[in-house]
Design a protein around this motif. Structure first.
Motif, PDB file in Angstrom:
ATOM      1  N   GLY A   1       0.753  -1.252   0.110  1.00  0.00           N
ATOM      2  CA  GLY A   1      -0.005  -0.187  -0.001  1.00  0.00           C
ATOM      3  C   GLY A   1       0.785   1.165  -0.162  1.00  0.00           C
ATOM      4  O   GLY A   1       0.400   2.424   0.573  1.00  0.00           O
ATOM      5  N   VAL A   2       1.957   1.346  -0.704  1.00  0.00           N
ATOM      6  CA  VAL A   2       2.677   2.690  -0.926  1.00  0.00           C
ATOM      7  C   VAL A   2       2.234   3.538  -1.777  1.00  0.00           C
ATOM      8  O   VAL A   2       1.780   3.263  -2.745  1.00  0.00           O
ATOM      9  N   THR A   3       2.208   4.862  -1.251  1.00  0.00           N
ATOM     10  CA  THR A   3       1.553   5.941  -1.717  1.00  0.00           C
ATOM     11  C   THR A   3       2.931   6.970  -1.843  1.00  0.00           C
ATOM     12  O   THR A   3       3.455   7.465  -0.618  1.00  0.00           O
ATOM     13  N   ILE A   4       3.245   7.552  -2.867  1.00  0.00           N
ATOM     14  CA  ILE A   4       4.519   8.264  -2.883  1.00  0.00           C
ATOM     15  C   ILE A   4       4.250   9.667  -4.003  1.00  0.00           C
ATOM     16  O   ILE A   4       3.876   9.080  -5.023  1.00  0.00           O
ATOM     17  N   GLU A   5       4.557  10.750  -3.751  1.00  0.00           N
ATOM     18  CA  GLU A   5       4.491  11.896  -4.858  1.00  0.00           C
ATOM     19  C   GLU A   5       5.826  12.455  -4.967  1.00  0.00           C
ATOM     20  O   GLU A   5       6.330  12.774  -4.057  1.00  0.00           O
ATOM     21  N   ALA A   6       5.999  13.093  -5.964  1.00  0.00           N
ATOM     22  CA  ALA A   6       7.209  13.888  -6.560  1.00  0.00           C
ATOM     23  C   ALA A   6       6.697  14.800  -7.455  1.00  0.00           C
ATOM     24  O   ALA A   6       6.073  14.602  -8.364  1.00  0.00           O
ATOM     25  N   ARG A   7       7.346  15.899  -7.714  1.00  0.00           N
ATOM     26  CA  ARG A   7       7.172  17.035  -8.522  1.00  0.00           C
ATOM     27  C   ARG A   7       8.498  17.351  -9.320  1.00  0.00           C
ATOM     28  O   ARG A   7       9.520  17.032  -8.676  1.00  0.00           O
ATOM     29  N   PRO A   8       8.464  17.857 -10.658  1.00  0.00           N
ATOM     30  CA  PRO A   8       9.497  18.431 -11.310  1.00  0.00           C
ATOM     31  C   PRO A   8      10.494  18.973 -10.512  1.00  0.00           C
ATOM     32  O   PRO A   8      10.048  19.791  -9.939  1.00  0.00           O
ATOM     33  N   GLY A   9      11.894  18.818 -10.535  1.00  0.00           N
ATOM     34  CA  GLY A   9      12.867  19.595 -10.071  1.00  0.00           C
ATOM     35  C   GLY A   9      13.160  19.106  -8.543  1.00  0.00           C
ATOM     36  O   GLY A   9      13.720  19.825  -7.851  1.00  0.00           O
TER      37      GLY A   9
ATOM     38  N   ALA B   1      17.750  20.611 -13.953  1.00  0.00           N
ATOM     39  CA  ALA B   1      17.258  20.538 -15.373  1.00  0.00           C
ATOM     40  C   ALA B   1      15.593  20.251 -15.361  1.00  0.00           C
ATOM     41  O   ALA B   1      15.071  20.392 -16.156  1.00  0.00           O
ATOM     42  N   GLY B   2      15.178  20.289 -13.991  1.00  0.00           N
ATOM     43  CA  GLY B   2      13.700  19.864 -14.113  1.00  0.00           C
ATOM     44  C   GLY B   2      13.405  18.545 -13.992  1.00  0.00           C
ATOM     45  O   GLY B   2      12.031  18.138 -13.902  1.00  0.00           O
ATOM     46  N   ALA B   3      14.006  17.386 -13.779  1.00  0.00           N
ATOM     47  CA  ALA B   3      13.622  16.181 -13.667  1.00  0.00           C
ATOM     48  C   ALA B   3      13.012  15.746 -12.232  1.00  0.00           C
ATOM     49  O   ALA B   3      13.530  16.187 -11.460  1.00  0.00           O
ATOM     50  N   ILE B   4      12.419  14.674 -12.354  1.00  0.00           N
ATOM     51  CA  ILE B   4      11.962  14.258 -10.951  1.00  0.00           C
ATOM     52  C   ILE B   4      13.151  13.026 -10.851  1.00  0.00           C
ATOM     53  O   ILE B   4      13.261  12.271 -11.574  1.00  0.00           O
ATOM     54  N   VAL B   5      13.653  13.146  -9.617  1.00  0.00           N
ATOM     55  CA  VAL B   5      14.479  12.135  -9.381  1.00  0.00           C
ATOM     56  C   VAL B   5      14.196  11.234  -7.863  1.00  0.00           C
ATOM     57  O   VAL B   5      13.911  11.861  -6.812  1.00  0.00           O
ATOM     58  N   LEU B   6      13.874   9.909  -7.921  1.00  0.00           N
ATOM     59  CA  LEU B   6      13.569   8.954  -6.982  1.00  0.00           C
ATOM     60  C   LEU B   6      14.766   8.144  -6.656  1.00  0.00           C
ATOM     61  O   LEU B   6      15.377   7.513  -7.651  1.00  0.00           O
TER      62      LEU B   6
ATOM     63  N   VAL C   1      21.103   6.741 -18.995  1.00  0.00           N
ATOM     64  CA  VAL C   1      20.044   7.240 -18.743  1.00  0.00           C
ATOM     65  C   VAL C   1      19.934   8.810 -19.008  1.00  0.00           C
ATOM     66  O   VAL C   1      19.047   9.315 -19.628  1.00  0.00           O
ATOM     67  N   MET C   2      20.764   9.522 -18.682  1.00  0.00           N
ATOM     68  CA  MET C   2      20.889  11.258 -18.857  1.00  0.00           C
ATOM     69  C   MET C   2      20.806  11.635 -20.285  1.00  0.00           C
ATOM     70  O   MET C   2      20.047  12.426 -20.578  1.00  0.00           O
ATOM     71  N   ILE C   3      21.459  10.646 -21.087  1.00  0.00           N
ATOM     72  CA  ILE C   3      21.294  10.948 -22.666  1.00  0.00           C
ATOM     73  C   ILE C   3      20.131  11.010 -23.255  1.00  0.00           C
ATOM     74  O   ILE C   3      19.884  11.757 -24.296  1.00  0.00           O
ATOM     75  N   GLY C   4      19.089  10.366 -22.491  1.00  0.00           N
ATOM     76  CA  GLY C   4      17.731  10.573 -23.074  1.00  0.00           C
ATOM     77  C   GLY C   4      16.921  11.438 -22.373  1.00  0.00           C
ATOM     78  O   GLY C   4      15.793  11.914 -22.745  1.00  0.00           O
TER      79      GLY C   4
ATOM     80  N   ILE D   1      25.882  15.202  -9.981  1.00  0.00           N
ATOM     81  CA  ILE D   1      25.157  14.610 -11.484  1.00  0.00           C
ATOM     82  C   ILE D   1      23.653  14.443 -11.139  1.00  0.00           C
ATOM     83  O   ILE D   1      22.807  15.147 -11.939  1.00  0.00           O
ATOM     84  N   ILE D   2      23.282  14.279  -9.934  1.00  0.00           N
ATOM     85  CA  ILE D   2      21.825  13.991  -9.561  1.00  0.00           C
ATOM     86  C   ILE D   2      21.371  15.283  -9.304  1.00  0.00           C
ATOM     87  O   ILE D   2      20.223  15.760  -9.872  1.00  0.00           O
ATOM     88  N   VAL D   3      22.152  16.212  -8.738  1.00  0.00           N
ATOM     89  CA  VAL D   3      21.533  17.825  -8.612  1.00  0.00           C
ATOM     90  C   VAL D   3      21.356  18.370 -10.000  1.00  0.00           C
ATOM     91  O   VAL D   3      20.238  19.195 -10.202  1.00  0.00           O
ATOM     92  N   GLU D   4      22.276  17.943 -10.729  1.00  0.00           N
ATOM     93  CA  GLU D   4      22.176  18.672 -12.130  1.00  0.00           C
ATOM     94  C   GLU D   4      20.813  18.194 -12.886  1.00  0.00           C
ATOM     95  O   GLU D   4      20.101  18.909 -13.550  1.00  0.00           O
ATOM     96  N   MET D   5      20.525  16.845 -12.732  1.00  0.00           N
ATOM     97  CA  MET D   5      19.285  16.183 -13.127  1.00  0.00           C
ATOM     98  C   MET D   5      18.229  17.214 -12.552  1.00  0.00           C
ATOM     99  O   MET D   5      17.116  17.416 -13.148  1.00  0.00           O
TER     100      MET D   5
END
Length: 235
Positions: free
Chosen positions: A19-27, A185-190, A150-153, A178-182
């Motif tokens: 029953g996991v519920t998780i939310e994340a936003r861009p950036g 750039a507006g990505a969501i990182v889990l 992954v980044m290249i896409g 690199i994760i900070v750079e992602m």
């Protein structure tokens, strides 16, 4: 917006995700913490489509991902850096990167070349070894290659499972940058990571998982929330 809603995953009779519920936003970088064996990697593999959920939904920008095969999920803008890196044997560094370009096959060749050059500029060690078989790189270099593939896409959602495991501190610092750079750039990182203090330094929010369920959600910059997280992880 990325959302996991009431997700359940079974391995046979074993109820791994409950029953996991998780939310994340861009950036945002969202940390997923917990002791070994609590279901963190299973959660990541389920989002990536490697495992099918038994109940619940996974969605990115309103598009349901649960039930799709991995390559369809990838085409929807999801990149996955698994714990074991999955460097393809027999392929060079550049050929591994070429597989990453398949996330967006519609891009013109000149744009694809520009993406490769961008990666090499950011990771010069990969540029130096572009003709070398990916599986012959050091552990740190293989992790950088997995991240680069992954980044290249330019995915909108990036799933990263234990990127610092077994690596030297200098390499870990570069991976975290690199994760900070992602994120910038507006990505969501889990991010699943055992280096809790290092991950909290770059995360915006976090969830703690115990026995397949979320037991705590908090702000990575909030000292009270961080103390509660340490209590959970110490249990």
């Amino acid at each position: 917006m990325f959302k996991i809603d009431n997700l359940h995953v079974h391995y046979g009779l074993s109820h791994i995700i409950q029953g996991v519920t998780i939310e994340a936003r861009p950036g945002e970088v969202v940390g997923i913490f917990g002791r070994n064996g609590v279901g963190k990697t299973t959660l990541m593999k389920t989002v990536a489509g490697w495992i099918s959920p038994s109940e619940g939904t996974v969605s990115l920008d309103g598009v349901r991902l649960d039930g799709l095969v991995p390559d369809r999920i990838c085409r929807h803008g999801v990149g996955f850096v698994p714990e074991d890196r999955r460097i393809f044997p027999g392929l060079s560094v550049e050929e591994n990167l070429g597989l990453g370009l398949m996330q967006r096959p519609d891009r013109p060749r000149a744009e694809q070349r520009a993406e490769v050059d961008r990666i090499y500029a950011r990771m010069p060690r990969l540029a130096e070894r572009r003709r070398q078989a990916g599986t012959t790189l050091s552990g740190g270099e293989q992790q950088m290659l997995a991240m680069a593939r992954v980044m290249i896409g330019r995915p909108r959602l990036v799933l990263i499972d234990e990127p610092s495991e077994g690596l030297a501190p200098m390499i870990v610092a570069d991976i975290f940058s690199i994760i900070v750079e992602m994120k910038q750039a507006g990505a969501i990182v889990l991010l699943v990571e055992q280096n809790v203090h290092g991950a909290l330094a770059i995360a915006d929010r976090f969830y703690a998982i115990e026995r397949g369920a979320v037991v705590l959600a908090g702000d990575a910059a909030n000292e009270v929330d961080k103390a509660r997280l340490m209590d959970v992880l110490a249990v």
